[in-house]
Design a protein around this motif. Sequence first.
Motif, PDB file in Angstrom:
ATOM      1  N   ARG A  40       0.807  -1.218   0.000  1.00  0.00           N
ATOM      2  CA  ARG A  40       0.000   0.000   0.000  1.00  0.00           C
ATOM      3  C   ARG A  40       0.840   1.269   0.000  1.00  0.00           C
ATOM      4  O   ARG A  40       0.421   2.283  -0.547  1.00  0.00           O
ATOM      5  N   LEU A  41       2.015   1.209   0.584  1.00  0.00           N
ATOM      6  CA  LEU A  41       2.897   2.381   0.531  1.00  0.00           C
ATOM      7  C   LEU A  41       3.226   2.741  -0.911  1.00  0.00           C
ATOM      8  O   LEU A  41       3.194   3.914  -1.296  1.00  0.00           O
ATOM      9  N   VAL A  44       0.146   4.335  -2.491  1.00  0.00           N
ATOM     10  CA  VAL A  44      -0.240   5.654  -1.971  1.00  0.00           C
ATOM     11  C   VAL A  44       0.756   6.726  -2.385  1.00  0.00           C
ATOM     12  O   VAL A  44       0.375   7.824  -2.824  1.00  0.00           O
ATOM     13  N   PHE A  45       2.050   6.439  -2.256  1.00  0.00           N
ATOM     14  CA  PHE A  45       3.051   7.490  -2.457  1.00  0.00           C
ATOM     15  C   PHE A  45       3.721   7.447  -3.823  1.00  0.00           C
ATOM     16  O   PHE A  45       4.256   8.466  -4.276  1.00  0.00           O
ATOM     17  N   ASP A  84       0.896  14.797   2.077  1.00  0.00           N
ATOM     18  CA  ASP A  84       1.651  13.581   2.375  1.00  0.00           C
ATOM     19  C   ASP A  84       1.332  13.085   3.783  1.00  0.00           C
ATOM     20  O   ASP A  84       1.141  11.880   4.008  1.00  0.00           O
ATOM     21  N   ASP A  87      -2.053  11.539   3.862  1.00  0.00           N
ATOM     22  CA  ASP A  87      -2.022  10.205   3.255  1.00  0.00           C
ATOM     23  C   ASP A  87      -1.439   9.177   4.223  1.00  0.00           C
ATOM     24  O   ASP A  87      -1.923   8.043   4.322  1.00  0.00           O
ATOM     25  N   LEU A  91      -3.398   5.957   5.751  1.00  0.00           N
ATOM     26  CA  LEU A  91      -2.877   4.608   5.564  1.00  0.00           C
ATOM     27  C   LEU A  91      -2.716   3.902   6.902  1.00  0.00           C
ATOM     28  O   LEU A  91      -3.125   2.742   7.067  1.00  0.00           O
TER      29      LEU A  91
END
Length: 276
Positions: A40-41, A44-45, A84, A87, A91
């Motif tokens: 997921r990191l 997301v980023f 950021d 987010d 998460l």
Amino acid sequence: MTGSTAQRPGLDARGFLTREGCLARVPHAFRPVVAATRDRLAGVFGRRLHSAYLYGSIPRGTARVGRSDLDLLLALREEPTEADRDDARALGTALDAEFEQIDGHGILLFSRARLLSDPERYDLGWFVACLCTPLLGEDLAACLPRYRPDSMLARETNGDLALLLPRWRRRIAEAGDTEEALRPLVRFMSRHLVRTGFTLVMPRWNGWTSDLSEMAEAFAGYYPGRGEQMRAAAVLGREPVGDAVVLASYVGDLGPWLAGEYARVHGLKAPRPDGL
């Protein structure tokens, strides 16, 4: 008390600090959490993320199901924005809700440039190189020096307690007086004081541990008059209770004494350009 001539934990044969965690040590129950976090990191980023690291009990292999939190450090290619941070919080909240193995989360965000900067060489840089376990991306430890448990490292990691105490007092005043509100503060401040007490004596003890009980015992060997306070703080760092009396003792007695002794022995942490 004098330090033992035997090699201490956390050091290699040349006396340098070794990295304390690795993915192979992640307990089986937490491996689905780590796998989901990694996936997921990236989603997301994306390209904003330079590298990601685990730290704390999960990569050390000491995490307890339903009791331990998920700790991450993210190195971004640019300075983190509020988006950021939003987010990261979203998460962490989603992972915390989905996986009953973890109880809470903490995600630190910094730019790659800051983590490798000269002012952070013996603070955030050391943290990445010695206390963080690579999860995604290029490991910044390759760009950092080797570290010894010396007075410079002690000063630059925890030599700012005197600056933190006024903030702690404000947090306590603003938290209210319920057990639920005070418990996280007791946990956080207990851990911080034990770690500060340990790094105060770290150059004499000549080694590294992240175990709170071991830290407290190392400290007590050099400051027996404060040993019981530090042992009690180590217990509360693992099993906190929301006690206003404990917090008052931290900011009114143990904390100020520790800040003064730290400054006397190691000096004050160098100021950061942004005041952090």
